[in-house]
Scaffold this motif. Structure first.
Motif, PDB file in Angstrom:
ATOM      1  N   GLU A  90       0.679  -1.397  -0.148  1.00  0.00           N
ATOM      2  CA  GLU A  90      -0.263  -0.102   0.165  1.00  0.00           C
ATOM      3  C   GLU A  90       0.897   1.393   0.067  1.00  0.00           C
ATOM      4  OE1 GLU A  90      -2.892   1.781   3.028  1.00  0.00           O
ATOM      5  OE2 GLU A  90      -3.409  -0.532   2.575  1.00  0.00           O
ATOM      6  N   HIS A  93       2.102   3.237  -3.507  1.00  0.00           N
ATOM      7  CA  HIS A  93       1.195   3.806  -4.812  1.00  0.00           C
ATOM      8  C   HIS A  93       1.170   5.895  -4.089  1.00  0.00           C
ATOM      9  CE1 HIS A  93      -0.739   0.636  -5.844  1.00  0.00           C
ATOM     10  NE2 HIS A  93      -0.901  -0.114  -3.823  1.00  0.00           N
ATOM     11  N   ASP A 107       1.250   4.470 -12.521  1.00  0.00           N
ATOM     12  CA  ASP A 107      -0.578   3.919 -13.226  1.00  0.00           C
ATOM     13  C   ASP A 107       0.034   2.148 -13.673  1.00  0.00           C
ATOM     14  OD1 ASP A 107      -1.594   6.614 -13.519  1.00  0.00           O
ATOM     15  OD2 ASP A 107      -0.159   6.631 -15.394  1.00  0.00           O
ATOM     16  N   TRP A 109       1.036   0.141 -11.327  1.00  0.00           N
ATOM     17  CA  TRP A 109       0.503  -0.123  -9.842  1.00  0.00           C
ATOM     18  C   TRP A 109      -0.262   0.313  -9.346  1.00  0.00           C
ATOM     19  CZ3 TRP A 109       6.185   0.731  -7.494  1.00  0.00           C
ATOM     20  CH2 TRP A 109       6.734  -0.113  -8.640  1.00  0.00           C
ATOM     21  N   ALA A 110      -1.138   0.860 -10.555  1.00  0.00           N
ATOM     22  CA  ALA A 110      -2.491   1.750  -9.441  1.00  0.00           C
ATOM     23  C   ALA A 110      -3.171   0.641  -9.543  1.00  0.00           C
ATOM     24  CB  ALA A 110      -3.350   2.269 -10.476  1.00  0.00           C
ATOM     25  N   ASN A 111      -3.590  -0.485  -9.604  1.00  0.00           N
ATOM     26  CA  ASN A 111      -5.118  -1.558  -9.838  1.00  0.00           C
ATOM     27  C   ASN A 111      -4.330  -2.526  -9.986  1.00  0.00           C
ATOM     28  OD1 ASN A 111      -6.749   0.332 -10.565  1.00  0.00           O
ATOM     29  ND2 ASN A 111      -6.075   0.158 -13.249  1.00  0.00           N
ATOM     30  N   LEU A 112      -3.108  -2.929  -8.682  1.00  0.00           N
ATOM     31  CA  LEU A 112      -2.804  -3.703  -8.494  1.00  0.00           C
ATOM     32  C   LEU A 112      -2.582  -3.825  -6.813  1.00  0.00           C
ATOM     33  CD1 LEU A 112       1.470  -3.307  -9.449  1.00  0.00           C
ATOM     34  CD2 LEU A 112      -1.207  -5.123 -10.732  1.00  0.00           C
ATOM     35  N   ASN A 114      -3.202  -5.241  -3.638  1.00  0.00           N
ATOM     36  CA  ASN A 114      -2.482  -4.368  -2.316  1.00  0.00           C
ATOM     37  C   ASN A 114      -2.024  -5.546  -1.530  1.00  0.00           C
ATOM     38  OD1 ASN A 114      -2.126  -3.155   0.104  1.00  0.00           O
ATOM     39  ND2 ASN A 114      -3.860  -2.261   0.832  1.00  0.00           N
TER      40      ASN A 114
END
Length: 123
Positions: A90, A93, A107, A109-112, A114
């Motif tokens: 976390e 980000h 961008d 790593w935004a939707n990876l 946690n």
């Protein structure tokens, strides 16, 4: 007084130099390649990693995905492997360029998923 300080520092330096000279051929972090018993194809090859405590883990020879923890997201970025990351902490980000390595990958790593908070467990 000065002679005793110089003598102590010289002795400490000599001890440190000899402490680094060892004839021990074993390494604490060794990689031992081994072929998987499943098949003889090169894609199924694996290797055994042994850490400093002697624990062994079998991993594939070719790594396609990474979940970097601790300080490794920085190293992954420097090595150009940020696109292989499939889970990120976390705290990675970044919302500002102060955390440069994470900011350039924001961008990507935004939707990876946690995989945790920071190393100290704080949120």
């Amino acid at each position: 007084m000065k002679k005793s300080i110089v003598l102590i520092l010289s002795f400490t330096l000599i001890v440190c130099l000899f402490a680094g000279c060892s004839n021990d051929k074993t390494t604490k972090n060794s990689v031992e390649p081994s072929a998987s018993a499943a098949s003889d194809s090169p894609a199924s090859e694996s290797r055994i990693i042994k850490d400093s405590l002697g624990r062994e883990v079998e991993i594939p020879s070719t790594i396609n995905t990474i979940v970097p923890l601790g300080n490794t997201p920085r190293m992954i970025t420097y090595l150009g492997l940020a696109n292989k990351v499939v889970g990120i902490g976390e705290c990675e980000h970044a919302k500002s360029p102060i955390q440069a390595y994470a900011f350039v990958n924001k961008d990507l790593w935004a939707n990876l998923p946690n995989v945790g908070t920071d190393a100290m467990g704080a949120t």
